[in-house]
Design a protein around this motif. Structure first.
Motif, mmCIF file in Angstrom:
data_model
loop_
_atom_site.group_PDB
_atom_site.id
_atom_site.type_symbol
_atom_site.label_atom_id
_atom_site.label_comp_id
_atom_site.label_asym_id
_atom_site.label_seq_id
_atom_site.Cartn_x
_atom_site.Cartn_y
_atom_site.Cartn_z
ATOM 1 N N LYS A 79 -15.411 -2.298 0.668
ATOM 2 C CA LYS A 79 -15.443 -2.636 -0.687
ATOM 3 C C LYS A 79 -14.380 -2.071 -1.787
ATOM 4 O O LYS A 79 -13.884 -2.742 -2.405
ATOM 5 C CB LYS A 79 -16.817 -2.484 -1.189
ATOM 6 N N THR A 80 -14.416 -0.711 -1.509
ATOM 7 C CA THR A 80 -13.312 0.026 -2.270
ATOM 8 C C THR A 80 -12.061 -0.467 -2.149
ATOM 9 O O THR A 80 -11.257 -0.602 -3.082
ATOM 10 C CB THR A 80 -13.424 1.303 -1.996
ATOM 11 N N LEU A 81 -11.568 -0.700 -0.798
ATOM 12 C CA LEU A 81 -10.474 -1.091 -0.440
ATOM 13 C C LEU A 81 -10.077 -2.489 -1.138
ATOM 14 O O LEU A 81 -9.049 -2.813 -1.708
ATOM 15 C CB LEU A 81 -10.089 -1.440 1.055
ATOM 16 N N ARG A 82 -10.954 -3.371 -1.162
ATOM 17 C CA ARG A 82 -10.952 -4.674 -1.730
ATOM 18 C C ARG A 82 -10.742 -4.806 -3.298
ATOM 19 O O ARG A 82 -10.106 -5.606 -3.875
ATOM 20 C CB ARG A 82 -12.287 -5.508 -1.597
ATOM 21 N N GLU A 83 -11.314 -3.834 -3.952
ATOM 22 C CA GLU A 83 -11.168 -3.571 -5.125
ATOM 23 C C GLU A 83 -9.838 -2.843 -5.922
ATOM 24 O O GLU A 83 -9.760 -3.076 -7.136
ATOM 25 C CB GLU A 83 -12.647 -3.071 -5.844
ATOM 26 N N SER A 84 -9.247 -2.446 -4.859
ATOM 27 C CA SER A 84 -8.068 -1.609 -5.285
ATOM 28 C C SER A 84 -6.706 -2.465 -5.576
ATOM 29 O O SER A 84 -6.335 -3.035 -4.462
ATOM 30 C CB SER A 84 -7.654 -0.460 -4.386
ATOM 31 N N THR A 85 -6.183 -2.631 -6.858
ATOM 32 C CA THR A 85 -5.014 -3.381 -6.826
ATOM 33 C C THR A 85 -3.908 -2.760 -5.823
ATOM 34 O O THR A 85 -2.852 -3.456 -5.618
ATOM 35 C CB THR A 85 -4.663 -3.407 -8.386
ATOM 36 N N GLU A 86 -3.811 -1.214 -5.990
ATOM 37 C CA GLU A 86 -3.070 -0.989 -5.357
ATOM 38 C C GLU A 86 -3.042 -1.233 -3.829
ATOM 39 O O GLU A 86 -1.809 -1.481 -3.083
ATOM 40 C CB GLU A 86 -2.822 0.785 -5.431
ATOM 41 N N VAL A 87 -4.121 -1.256 -2.932
ATOM 42 C CA VAL A 87 -4.251 -1.567 -1.574
ATOM 43 C C VAL A 87 -3.957 -2.976 -1.490
ATOM 44 O O VAL A 87 -2.864 -3.219 -0.531
ATOM 45 C CB VAL A 87 -5.567 -1.183 -1.316
ATOM 46 N N ILE A 88 -4.367 -3.922 -2.316
ATOM 47 C CA ILE A 88 -4.061 -5.376 -2.147
ATOM 48 C C ILE A 88 -2.367 -5.471 -2.399
ATOM 49 O O ILE A 88 -1.966 -6.300 -1.594
ATOM 50 C CB ILE A 88 -4.555 -6.321 -3.460
ATOM 51 N N LYS A 89 -1.552 -4.927 -3.468
ATOM 52 C CA LYS A 89 -0.338 -5.068 -3.769
ATOM 53 C C LYS A 89 0.319 -4.488 -2.221
ATOM 54 O O LYS A 89 1.437 -4.983 -1.936
ATOM 55 C CB LYS A 89 0.153 -4.075 -4.900
ATOM 56 N N THR A 90 -0.259 -3.218 -1.636
ATOM 57 C CA THR A 90 0.457 -2.696 -0.499
ATOM 58 C C THR A 90 0.422 -3.842 0.780
ATOM 59 O O THR A 90 1.204 -4.065 1.513
ATOM 60 C CB THR A 90 -0.229 -1.426 -0.178
ATOM 61 N N VAL A 91 -0.825 -4.319 0.897
ATOM 62 C CA VAL A 91 -1.085 -5.499 2.022
ATOM 63 C C VAL A 91 -0.335 -6.621 1.665
ATOM 64 O O VAL A 91 0.702 -7.177 2.753
ATOM 65 C CB VAL A 91 -2.448 -5.893 1.996
ATOM 66 N N ASN A 92 0.139 -7.162 0.572
ATOM 67 C CA ASN A 92 1.105 -8.329 0.207
ATOM 68 C C ASN A 92 2.242 -7.977 0.593
ATOM 69 O O ASN A 92 3.156 -8.573 0.997
ATOM 70 C CB ASN A 92 0.922 -8.862 -1.341
ATOM 71 N N GLN A 93 2.844 -6.748 0.072
ATOM 72 C CA GLN A 93 4.325 -6.157 0.156
ATOM 73 C C GLN A 93 4.512 -6.153 1.837
ATOM 74 O O GLN A 93 5.589 -6.377 2.393
ATOM 75 C CB GLN A 93 4.638 -4.955 -0.376
#
Length: 188
Positions: A79-93
């Motif tokens: 849940k915390t990972l999903r809510e982190s814009t930093e994590v989502i950006k990292t996954v996308n990159q």
């Protein structure tokens, strides 16, 4: 030396984090354990505390060229990972660069959040099937291009060995499997 970035937050599933990290390190892979925010100590869902080596931001700045693999364990911390814009950006990159993105248990929800599961084959824990209805429920580990997904704690060993094979090759993964006395699957 190949490099993997594991992102851990409070509530991570211990087996799903420690097993692949251990196997990859045995295979000679440099695994960086990063945490979100200022704290380096994270506590898993079963109360086991692990020490991260740096923050996610620091880990990313250390390797501006990126990591060979991004590792996301499951557990309530997803849940915390999903809510982190930093994590989502990292996954996308990581995904856009064609490098491995590995998620186990509920962590494929982070890949859903990042918008990279469309048209892909994947598996996940049965508890998230409402959000991930195209999960392949009979597959322990699914590799689709640069995405690697796995069912949960019970598949963490196979998940880790699959990552080792993808990163260091079949011989390296078989060497590690032999060292830990991993028995071949007899189909039972």
């Amino acid at each position: 030396m190949p490099k993997v970035l594991a992102i851990l937050v409070d509530g991570f599933e211990e087996i799903e984090a420690v097993t692949p990290i251990d196997l990859l390190r045995r295979a000679g892979v440099e695994v960086t354990i990063a945490t979100l925010g200022d704290t380096r100590t994270v506590t898993g869902r079963c109360g086991i505390a692990l020490q991260g080596e740096c923050s996610l931001g620091d880990a990313l700045s250390r390797e501006p060229g990126g990591y060979d693999c991004l590792l996301l364990p499951g557990g309530p911390g997803v849940k915390t990972l999903r809510e982190s814009t930093e994590v989502i950006k990292t996954v996308n990159q990581q995904h856009a660069a064609g490098r491995l993105v590995a998620a186990i248990c509920a962590a494929p929800l982070v890949l859903l959040e990042a918008g990279i599961l469309e048209g892909r084959r994947y598996t996940a824990h049965g508890s998230v099937v409402e959000e991930l209805p195209n999960t392949l429920p009979d597959e322990a580990v699914v590799v689709d291009g640069n995405l690697v997904t796995s069912r949960g704690a019970g598949t963490a060993l196979q998940f880790g060995l699959t990552l080792a094979e993808l990163i260091v090759g079949t011989d390296g993964a078989q060497r590690i499997a032999g060292e830990i006395h991993q028995m071949p699957d007899k189909g039972n």
